[in-house]
Design a protein around this motif. Structure first.
Motif, PDB file in Angstrom:
ATOM      1  N   LYS A  55     -69.842   4.530 -11.076  1.00 27.92           N
ATOM      2  CA  LYS A  55     -69.683   5.607 -11.865  1.00 27.92           C
ATOM      3  C   LYS A  55     -68.289   5.754 -12.364  1.00 27.92           C
ATOM      4  O   LYS A  55     -67.060   5.090 -11.716  1.00 27.92           O
ATOM      5  N   ALA A  56     -68.358   6.316 -13.554  1.00 27.64           N
ATOM      6  CA  ALA A  56     -66.794   6.609 -14.293  1.00 27.64           C
ATOM      7  C   ALA A  56     -65.807   7.290 -13.613  1.00 27.64           C
ATOM      8  O   ALA A  56     -66.452   8.524 -13.231  1.00 27.64           O
ATOM      9  N   GLY A  57     -64.966   7.215 -13.459  1.00 27.04           N
ATOM     10  CA  GLY A  57     -64.052   8.073 -12.639  1.00 27.04           C
ATOM     11  C   GLY A  57     -63.395   9.051 -13.852  1.00 27.04           C
ATOM     12  O   GLY A  57     -63.570   9.138 -14.712  1.00 27.04           O
ATOM     13  N   THR A  58     -62.356   9.994 -13.289  1.00 29.98           N
ATOM     14  CA  THR A  58     -61.734  10.950 -14.005  1.00 29.98           C
ATOM     15  C   THR A  58     -60.938  10.231 -14.866  1.00 29.98           C
ATOM     16  O   THR A  58     -60.577  10.744 -15.879  1.00 29.98           O
ATOM     17  N   ASN A  59     -60.305   9.201 -14.581  1.00 30.27           N
ATOM     18  CA  ASN A  59     -59.111   8.595 -15.327  1.00 30.27           C
ATOM     19  C   ASN A  59     -59.569   7.302 -16.485  1.00 30.27           C
ATOM     20  O   ASN A  59     -59.002   6.948 -17.058  1.00 30.27           O
ATOM     21  N   GLY A  60     -61.209   7.509 -16.590  1.00 31.55           N
ATOM     22  CA  GLY A  60     -61.847   6.820 -17.672  1.00 31.55           C
ATOM     23  C   GLY A  60     -62.000   5.134 -17.290  1.00 31.55           C
ATOM     24  O   GLY A  60     -62.443   4.500 -18.092  1.00 31.55           O
ATOM     25  N   GLN A  61     -61.882   5.170 -15.890  1.00 28.90           N
ATOM     26  CA  GLN A  61     -62.025   3.717 -15.384  1.00 28.90           C
ATOM     27  C   GLN A  61     -63.389   3.716 -14.585  1.00 28.90           C
ATOM     28  O   GLN A  61     -63.989   4.505 -14.132  1.00 28.90           O
ATOM     29  N   ARG A  62     -63.904   2.746 -14.504  1.00 25.29           N
ATOM     30  CA  ARG A  62     -65.464   2.429 -14.142  1.00 25.29           C
ATOM     31  C   ARG A  62     -65.100   1.430 -12.967  1.00 25.29           C
ATOM     32  O   ARG A  62     -65.039   0.087 -12.896  1.00 25.29           O
ATOM     33  N   GLY A  63     -65.169   2.048 -11.795  1.00 25.14           N
ATOM     34  CA  GLY A  63     -64.959   1.287 -10.570  1.00 25.14           C
ATOM     35  C   GLY A  63     -63.879   0.358 -10.421  1.00 25.14           C
ATOM     36  O   GLY A  63     -62.717   0.717 -10.981  1.00 25.14           O
ATOM     37  N   ARG A  64     -64.130  -1.069  -9.883  1.00 22.30           N
ATOM     38  CA  ARG A  64     -62.911  -1.807  -9.686  1.00 22.30           C
ATOM     39  C   ARG A  64     -62.914  -2.851 -10.995  1.00 22.30           C
ATOM     40  O   ARG A  64     -62.080  -3.759 -11.168  1.00 22.30           O
ATOM     41  N   SER A  65     -63.812  -2.799 -11.694  1.00 22.24           N
ATOM     42  CA  SER A  65     -63.705  -3.455 -12.893  1.00 22.24           C
ATOM     43  C   SER A  65     -62.785  -3.347 -13.963  1.00 22.24           C
ATOM     44  O   SER A  65     -62.545  -4.446 -14.704  1.00 22.24           O
ATOM     45  N   GLU A  70     -65.942   4.312 -22.405  1.00 20.76           N
ATOM     46  CA  GLU A  70     -66.411   4.101 -23.717  1.00 20.76           C
ATOM     47  C   GLU A  70     -66.790   2.691 -23.824  1.00 20.76           C
ATOM     48  O   GLU A  70     -67.965   2.682 -24.477  1.00 20.76           O
ATOM     49  N   VAL A  71     -66.276   1.729 -23.109  1.00 23.55           N
ATOM     50  CA  VAL A  71     -66.571   0.518 -23.391  1.00 23.55           C
ATOM     51  C   VAL A  71     -68.113   0.162 -22.735  1.00 23.55           C
ATOM     52  O   VAL A  71     -69.027  -0.365 -23.146  1.00 23.55           O
ATOM     53  N   VAL A  72     -68.142   0.980 -21.487  1.00 15.67           N
ATOM     54  CA  VAL A  72     -69.398   1.140 -20.636  1.00 15.67           C
ATOM     55  C   VAL A  72     -70.663   1.697 -21.528  1.00 15.67           C
ATOM     56  O   VAL A  72     -71.663   1.055 -21.621  1.00 15.67           O
ATOM     57  N   ARG A  73     -70.255   2.934 -22.218  1.00 16.87           N
ATOM     58  CA  ARG A  73     -71.228   3.444 -22.694  1.00 16.87           C
ATOM     59  C   ARG A  73     -71.606   2.617 -23.964  1.00 16.87           C
ATOM     60  O   ARG A  73     -73.034   2.237 -24.462  1.00 16.87           O
ATOM     61  N   ALA A  74     -70.716   2.138 -24.640  1.00 16.13           N
ATOM     62  CA  ALA A  74     -71.049   1.240 -25.754  1.00 16.13           C
ATOM     63  C   ALA A  74     -72.141   0.049 -25.408  1.00 16.13           C
ATOM     64  O   ALA A  74     -73.043  -0.296 -26.062  1.00 16.13           O
ATOM     65  N   ALA A  75     -71.700  -0.723 -24.322  1.00 11.29           N
ATOM     66  CA  ALA A  75     -72.541  -1.559 -23.811  1.00 11.29           C
ATOM     67  C   ALA A  75     -73.920  -1.327 -23.491  1.00 11.29           C
ATOM     68  O   ALA A  75     -74.895  -1.894 -23.666  1.00 11.29           O
ATOM     69  N   GLN A  76     -73.887  -0.144 -22.810  1.00 13.73           N
ATOM     70  CA  GLN A  76     -75.259   0.482 -22.456  1.00 13.73           C
ATOM     71  C   GLN A  76     -76.023   0.756 -23.620  1.00 13.73           C
ATOM     72  O   GLN A  76     -77.357   0.437 -23.791  1.00 13.73           O
ATOM     73  N   ARG A  77     -75.402   1.250 -24.713  1.00  9.22           N
ATOM     74  CA  ARG A  77     -76.025   1.728 -25.948  1.00  9.22           C
ATOM     75  C   ARG A  77     -76.621   0.341 -26.747  1.00  9.22           C
ATOM     76  O   ARG A  77     -77.914   0.292 -26.940  1.00  9.22           O
ATOM     77  N   ARG A  78     -75.555  -0.753 -26.864  1.00  9.56           N
ATOM     78  CA  ARG A  78     -76.363  -2.136 -27.179  1.00  9.56           C
ATOM     79  C   ARG A  78     -77.365  -2.566 -26.300  1.00  9.56           C
ATOM     80  O   ARG A  78     -78.358  -3.146 -27.224  1.00  9.56           O
ATOM     81  N   THR A  79     -77.354  -2.400 -25.130  1.00  6.67           N
ATOM     82  CA  THR A  79     -78.395  -3.152 -24.157  1.00  6.67           C
ATOM     83  C   THR A  79     -79.724  -2.250 -24.637  1.00  6.67           C
ATOM     84  O   THR A  79     -80.866  -2.971 -24.816  1.00  6.67           O
ATOM     85  N   HIS A  80     -79.786  -0.980 -24.783  1.00  3.64           N
ATOM     86  CA  HIS A  80     -80.736  -0.352 -24.840  1.00  3.64           C
ATOM     87  C   HIS A  80     -81.232  -0.660 -26.305  1.00  3.64           C
ATOM     88  O   HIS A  80     -82.627  -0.749 -26.282  1.00  3.64           O
ATOM     89  N   GLN A  81     -80.605  -0.754 -27.432  1.00 10.17           N
ATOM     90  CA  GLN A  81     -80.985  -1.185 -28.703  1.00 10.17           C
ATOM     91  C   GLN A  81     -81.790  -2.472 -28.629  1.00 10.17           C
ATOM     92  O   GLN A  81     -82.712  -2.902 -29.097  1.00 10.17           O
ATOM     93  N   LEU A  82     -81.053  -3.443 -27.968  1.00  6.79           N
ATOM     94  CA  LEU A  82     -81.728  -4.835 -27.798  1.00  6.79           C
ATOM     95  C   LEU A  82     -83.017  -4.863 -26.999  1.00  6.79           C
ATOM     96  O   LEU A  82     -83.984  -5.411 -27.406  1.00  6.79           O
ATOM     97  N   LYS A  83     -83.372  -3.980 -26.061  1.00  2.00           N
ATOM     98  CA  LYS A  83     -84.517  -3.584 -25.311  1.00  2.00           C
ATOM     99  C   LYS A  83     -85.416  -3.351 -26.173  1.00  2.00           C
ATOM    100  O   LYS A  83     -86.775  -3.753 -26.090  1.00  2.00           O
ATOM    101  N   GLN A  84     -85.029  -2.317 -27.115  1.00  2.00           N
ATOM    102  CA  GLN A  84     -86.024  -1.751 -27.927  1.00  2.00           C
ATOM    103  C   GLN A  84     -86.483  -2.845 -29.017  1.00  2.00           C
ATOM    104  O   GLN A  84     -87.913  -2.710 -29.425  1.00  2.00           O
ATOM    105  N   GLN A  85     -85.664  -3.456 -29.584  1.00  2.00           N
ATOM    106  CA  GLN A  85     -85.857  -4.740 -30.385  1.00  2.00           C
ATOM    107  C   GLN A  85     -87.066  -5.573 -29.767  1.00  2.00           C
ATOM    108  O   GLN A  85     -87.796  -5.913 -30.441  1.00  2.00           O
TER     109      GLN A  85
END
Length: 147
Positions: A55-65, A70-85
């Motif tokens: 889960k994305a925290g309040t400070n904009g960080q995602r867990g320990r990674s 924003e980067v996580v959402r962009a990666a998810q969008r790109r993954t979704h687009q690739l799966k649709q293709q």
């Protein structure tokens, strides 16, 4: 004796006949099961649930990674687009004629350099033969001049 123009002509006629045969005799029916295998992580229904680290925290960080939300959402969008293709490619089916044409194209691309180098070697042999004849004529002229 075959010269370079004959070899090129024979090669082009062969390719043309092969193309006509594929176009005439190969059916436009789908090739068996032409599904595209998706390589990557499997979808077990739990891929979005990784506990508190997912889960994305309040400070904009995602867990320990350390990735921003924003980067996580962009990666998810790109993954979704690739799966649709991949899903749209999976719906299209390759026909027997299409497969034969692809093999024909690969064959033409692979054999073209062989034919070109073969023609070039014939041209080199012809030039070497002309040089030998010139040398023999020059020797003959020199021998006549000395006698």
């Amino acid at each position: 004796m075959l010269n370079r123009h004959n070899i090129l002509f024979i090669y082009l006629v062969f390719l043309g006949l092969q193309f006509v045969a594929i176009d005439s005799f190969c059916p436009n029916v789908p090739v068996g099961d032409s599904t595209i295998a998706v390589v990557g992580e499997s979808n077990d229904g739990k891929s979005g649930h990784s506990g508190s680290a997912g889960k994305a925290g309040t400070n904009g960080q995602r867990g320990r990674s350390g990735h921003s939300a924003e980067v996580v959402r962009a990666a998810q969008r790109r993954t979704h687009q690739l799966k649709q293709q991949v899903a749209t490619w999976d719906k299209t089916q390759l026909s027997v004629k299409g497969l034969a044409m692809m093999i024909f194209g690969v064959e033409a691309i692979l054999t073209l350099p062989l034919v070109i180098f073969g023609v070039m070697s014939l041209n080199l042999e012809a030039k070497q033969a002309q040089q030998r004849e010139r040398k023999q004529r020059n020797k003959a002229k020199l021998n006549k001049a000395y006698t």
